[in-house]
Design a protein around this motif. Structure first.
Motif, PDB file in Angstrom:
ATOM      1  N   GLY A 252      43.527  44.591  39.307  1.00  0.00           N
ATOM      2  CA  GLY A 252      44.652  44.311  38.422  1.00  0.00           C
ATOM      3  C   GLY A 252      45.242  42.965  38.760  1.00  0.00           C
ATOM      4  O   GLY A 252      45.250  42.564  39.922  1.00  0.00           O
ATOM      5  N   GLY A 253      45.700  42.268  37.743  1.00  0.00           N
ATOM      6  CA  GLY A 253      46.428  41.022  37.983  1.00  0.00           C
ATOM      7  C   GLY A 253      47.916  41.313  38.051  1.00  0.00           C
ATOM      8  O   GLY A 253      48.337  42.471  38.121  1.00  0.00           O
ATOM      9  N   GLN A 254      48.710  40.248  38.009  1.00  0.00           N
ATOM     10  CA  GLN A 254      50.162  40.431  38.116  1.00  0.00           C
ATOM     11  C   GLN A 254      50.775  40.911  36.800  1.00  0.00           C
ATOM     12  O   GLN A 254      51.916  41.334  36.776  1.00  0.00           O
TER      13      GLN A 254
ATOM     14  N   PHE B 273      46.509  41.419  42.147  1.00  0.00           N
ATOM     15  CA  PHE B 273      45.978  40.142  42.644  1.00  0.00           C
ATOM     16  C   PHE B 273      46.690  38.931  42.042  1.00  0.00           C
ATOM     17  O   PHE B 273      46.940  38.892  40.838  1.00  0.00           O
ATOM     18  N   SER B 274      46.938  37.922  42.870  1.00  0.00           N
ATOM     19  CA  SER B 274      47.318  36.601  42.351  1.00  0.00           C
ATOM     20  C   SER B 274      46.023  35.916  41.906  1.00  0.00           C
ATOM     21  O   SER B 274      44.920  36.362  42.250  1.00  0.00           O
ATOM     22  N   PHE B 275      46.141  34.814  41.155  1.00  0.00           N
ATOM     23  CA  PHE B 275      44.928  34.098  40.734  1.00  0.00           C
ATOM     24  C   PHE B 275      44.162  33.571  41.947  1.00  0.00           C
ATOM     25  O   PHE B 275      42.936  33.556  41.970  1.00  0.00           O
TER      26      PHE B 275
ATOM     27  N   GLU C  44      39.307  34.162  45.523  1.00  0.00           N
ATOM     28  CA  GLU C  44      38.716  34.539  46.810  1.00  0.00           C
ATOM     29  C   GLU C  44      37.848  35.801  46.653  1.00  0.00           C
ATOM     30  O   GLU C  44      36.754  35.890  47.219  1.00  0.00           O
ATOM     31  N   GLY C  45      38.336  36.735  45.846  1.00  0.00           N
ATOM     32  CA  GLY C  45      37.578  37.957  45.593  1.00  0.00           C
ATOM     33  C   GLY C  45      36.267  37.673  44.885  1.00  0.00           C
ATOM     34  O   GLY C  45      35.217  38.244  45.215  1.00  0.00           O
TER      35      GLY C  45
ATOM     36  N   VAL D 223      33.458  40.666  39.315  1.00  0.00           N
ATOM     37  CA  VAL D 223      34.849  41.130  39.354  1.00  0.00           C
ATOM     38  C   VAL D 223      35.404  41.206  37.931  1.00  0.00           C
ATOM     39  O   VAL D 223      35.315  40.244  37.170  1.00  0.00           O
ATOM     40  N   PHE D 224      35.932  42.370  37.593  1.00  0.00           N
ATOM     41  CA  PHE D 224      36.582  42.588  36.294  1.00  0.00           C
ATOM     42  C   PHE D 224      38.090  42.725  36.513  1.00  0.00           C
ATOM     43  O   PHE D 224      38.527  43.159  37.579  1.00  0.00           O
ATOM     44  N   VAL D 225      38.862  42.407  35.491  1.00  0.00           N
ATOM     45  CA  VAL D 225      40.313  42.586  35.573  1.00  0.00           C
ATOM     46  C   VAL D 225      40.781  43.527  34.458  1.00  0.00           C
ATOM     47  O   VAL D 225      40.420  43.338  33.290  1.00  0.00           O
ATOM     48  N   ALA D 226      41.560  44.525  34.844  1.00  0.00           N
ATOM     49  CA  ALA D 226      42.139  45.444  33.865  1.00  0.00           C
ATOM     50  C   ALA D 226      43.353  44.787  33.217  1.00  0.00           C
ATOM     51  O   ALA D 226      44.324  44.454  33.896  1.00  0.00           O
ATOM     52  N   THR D 227      43.268  44.565  31.926  1.00  0.00           N
ATOM     53  CA  THR D 227      44.426  44.084  31.144  1.00  0.00           C
ATOM     54  C   THR D 227      44.631  45.123  30.061  1.00  0.00           C
ATOM     55  O   THR D 227      44.561  44.837  28.874  1.00  0.00           O
ATOM     56  N   ASN D 228      44.859  46.352  30.509  1.00  0.00           N
ATOM     57  CA  ASN D 228      44.716  47.500  29.609  1.00  0.00           C
ATOM     58  C   ASN D 228      46.018  48.108  29.117  1.00  0.00           C
ATOM     59  O   ASN D 228      46.055  49.267  28.731  1.00  0.00           O
ATOM     60  N   ILE D 229      47.107  47.336  29.134  1.00  0.00           N
ATOM     61  CA  ILE D 229      48.346  47.864  28.548  1.00  0.00           C
ATOM     62  C   ILE D 229      48.249  47.863  27.027  1.00  0.00           C
ATOM     63  O   ILE D 229      47.422  47.174  26.443  1.00  0.00           O
TER      64      ILE D 229
END
Lengths: 310, 418
Positions: B47-49, B60-62, B67-68, B79-85
């Motif tokens: 998850g991002g911020q 996670f911060s950018f 780094e990830g 690496v995937f990011v959930a932007t699922n709202i």
């Protein structure tokens, strides 16, 4: 163009449909369990045909709800159902699942589509996304507040529908939770009564004043809000914003109650439209609703004036 | 759970897949990401911020994302990011820049539910894939077709789909299918629950879920409670999903990505669960004909489990035995005790970092990727200065411990709870 908003209600059966139109609604939404959930009553295709004729004869519109999450087995049945509905002259289909939108575009082009993804219809830009794919109306989530509703109306070209009265759906599971619970206690006789029982509700320990209706159908378990939205005294704010359609939700309510609610909203809307600048809410217009209101259920402003966190 | 010796394929006539499915693991922070990848995940989701559904997770911060991504790249992992709202009007400002930043950080895909986030990502960050979130509760092939035509390479199905329904979807539409195979489950259709909004004014579809489905309720019939004092009250709370016993079916039905739930879960949980599924998937592809479920994999999963387990909707709609009515019991009395930082062959001492209290004499286990495993008791324990200790009291304190066998950095030490 003059502003003449729609007053929309659900109907449990043909008699209620007629009474509600006579009481002042300009549109009715019905449907059947195969394609729609949380309906006030069941209308099969023959009844939808008859309802459309009746509504049209009284200058009202007839919408068919197809708000289910569609499964594979139902996909094949969509074309015929939608074509039948179109042949009756139904005025719009209410959808949430894109499978319904696709089927309408393929098999009943021209049919109007109201986007209603229940609690996930939450912003104007997504409404416009669906408008670009054929939707003509945005049925706003009940968890939005007045500011968001007004903002959405200002930013949208698409019609906006807002629920102003009645209970709301707050939880839908595919699981049969009441049946599972009854089976957990199967050695005790009184749990057997739970099967098919009406009037069930849940209560949480710390909230003894709140009763949440719960019921099962072939698509699982539904839990409804413990309060009934009642925006009668704040209708002018929504009317000022030029909201296109106001819905009175009649599920789990008597015909008498729904007719009374509809009459009150009709009177308020008419009074406002007659003279918007000098309109003032008359407190006595709430009385008939209060008299019929279940004392166990609060009349509330829903989420209209709430600030939510996350 | 028991091991099976002879397997009857569920999907007759279907050839075995040649491509391995992706094993997709959750990572609540950078450290968890490293463990998930090290233990065998092909991809992790974080998850991002903003715009994610776990507002209580570290997120996670950018900079941490970069780094990830770097770390994952060394293992060939994504690496995937959930932007699922489901966004509200006021959430939309800033979304374009956020998505561009994700792409610049090297994120391979976002997992999104709200169509406006999907469309915006396609427009402003075209090098990043968009995967449809389970929050859209997709149950049917026609809707999968819709999202394919919208340009999405992958759909995460609703948790309510069965093996048969997944097969029908795969037969109709050529698209990557991701399915949850392990972890906690919403008992509702994902996204179709605003209990938190009603009970606590917290917006569940923007990350505020307070898990009201796991609370206890009285069920009233005709104005009187059905459950009496002392009887189990009503709840919607579900057991957790576990499909480790059905790996061949999951592969042969054609699921492209096996997803493990749990961005809020511990390093111990993520490493143990990933470790088990990694071994099971690899064992299947090494020799599909003679694949056998191994007890060690079940043990690993049970030692990390938080709740009783079941098979969700894959085989049948869950019934009474799939819900948690009685007081929850932790299935296995194990807990995360320490992480290995280093090992000195000459002294046979490992340097470890403490994660929970343990004492000399306590029974412990060391676990590493690929099924490396041994048990011992804590015999010799010192601090870094060599002072002998009887007990490891301080979280994150670095310690030295004599191990029965060699261990490697990022091996996990777990303890048996007495």
């Amino acid at each position: 163009m003059s502003y003449n908003p729609e007053l929309l209600a659900t109907a449990a059966h043909m008699d209620e449909l007629e009474k509600l139109i006579d009481a002042g609604v300009t549109a009715i939404v019905v449907g059947e369990a195969k394609f729609a959930s949380r309906l006030a009553g069941q209308f099969d295709l023959d009844m939808i045909k008859q309802a459309t004729e009746l509504a049209h004869s009284k200058k009202a519109k007839l919408y068919v709800s197809m708000n289910n999450l569609i499964d594979n087995a139902t996909v094949d049945e969509l074309p015929q159902y939608i074509q039948s509905i179109q042949s009756f002259g139904v005025d719009a289909i209410v959808y949430g699942d894109p499978a319904v939108l696709m089927a309408v575009k393929e098999h009943a082009p021209g049919m109007k589509l109201h986007w209603n993804a229940e609690m996930t219809s939450t912003n104007y830009a997504t409404a416009e996304y669906w408008a670009r794919r054929g939707a003509t109306r945005f049925v706003m989530a009940r968890e939005l507040n007045m500011e968001q509703i007004v903002d959405t109306k200002q930013k949208s070209a698409i019609e906006i529908q807002v629920q102003v009265h009645g209970m709301t759906a707050i939880y839908h599971s595919k699981r049969s939770l009441v049946q599972s619970y009854a089976e957990h206690h199967q050695q005790r006789d009184r749990y057997a009564q739970l099967q098919q029982a009406a009037g069930l509700y849940l209560m949480e320990n710390d909230r003894p004043d709140e009763r949440f209706p719960i019921f099962e159908d072939e698509y699982g378990t539904h839990i409804m809000s413990s309060d009934d939205i009642c925006m009668l005294e704040n209708m002018h704010e929504l009317l000022d914003a030029r909201v296109d359609s106001f819905k009175v939700e009649g599920i789990l309510k008597s015909v008498e109650y729904n007719v009374t609610a509809v009459k009150a909203y009709r009177a308020v809307i008419d009074a406002y439209l007659a003279d918007p600048d000098n309109y003032e809410f008359d407190e006595s217009q709430l009385e008939p609703i209060r008299e019929l209101q279940d004392p166990g259920r609060e009349l509330s402003f829903g989420f209209f004036f709430k600030e939510q966190v996350y | 759970m028991s091991t099976t010796t002879k397997r009857v394929p569920r999907f007759n006539g279907k050839r075995n897949r040649l491509a391995r499915p992706e094993l997709l693991a959750p990572a609540g922070n950078l450290e968890k990401l490293k463990f998930a990848v090290h233990y065998g995940a092909d991809a992790v989701y974080i998850g991002g911020q903003q715009y994610g559904l776990r507002s209580n997770a570290d997120n996670f911060s950018f900079e941490e994302m970069r780094e990830g991504v770097e770390f994952a790249k060394k293992y060939g992992a994504k690496v995937f990011v959930a932007t699922n709202i489901y966004a509200h009007n006021e959430d939309l400002e800033g979304i374009e820049q956020y998505l561009k930043n994700l792409q610049e950080a090297g994120i391979a895909a976002i997992i999104a539910a709200d169509p406006i986030i999907i469309e915006t990502a396609q427009r402003v960050a075209p090098n990043m894939e968009v995967h449809l979130s389970t929050q859209q509760s997709v149950l049917n092939w026609k809707t999968v077709q819709f999202w394919k035509e919208e340009g999405l390479p992958r759909v995460v199905l609703a948790r309510e789909t069965s093996f048969e329904e997944i097969q029908e979807i795969k037969n109709h539409v050529d698209i990557e299918i991701e399915a949850f195979i392990h972890g906690a489950m919403c008992s509702s259709f994902s996204g179709r629950c605003v209990l938190s909004n009603h009970f606590t004014d917290r917006d569940s579809n923007r990350g505020g879920c307070c898990q009201s489905c796991r609370w206890k309720y009285d069920l009233f019939l005709e104005g009187a409670p059905v459950n009496e004092e002392g009887e189990d009250p009503f709840t919607m709370g579900s057991k957790d999903l576990c499909m480790i016993e059905h790996i061949p079916d999951l592969i042969e039905v054609g699921i492209d990505s096996f997803k493990i739930e749990g961005r809020m879960k511990s390093i111990h949980y993520v490493a143990s669960v990933v470790n088990a599924y990694r071994q099971a998937i690899d064992a299947y592809f090494d020799d599909p004909e003679h694949y056998e479920l191994k007890q060690e994999w079940l043990d690993e999963i049970n030692k990390a489990a938080n709740r009783p387990l079941n098979t969700g909707f894959f085989l049948d709609v869950p019934g009474t035995e799939d819900h948690i009515y009685t007081a929850e019991e932790k299935p296995a009395p194990y807990d995360f005790a320490a992480v290995v930082h280093d090992y000195d062959e000459s002294t046979q001492f490992a340097t470890i970092e403490q994660r929970s209290h343990f004492t000399v004499g306590q029974e412990i286990e060391f676990v590493g990727p690929g099924g490396r495993f041994f048990k011992q008791t804590v015999s010799e324990l010192t601090d870094l200065e060599g002072n002998k200790l009887d007990v490891a009291r301080h979280p994150l304190q670095k310690l030295r411990i004599r191990t029965l066998k060699p261990v490697q950095p990022m091996d996990i030490m777990r303890k048996k709870i007495k």
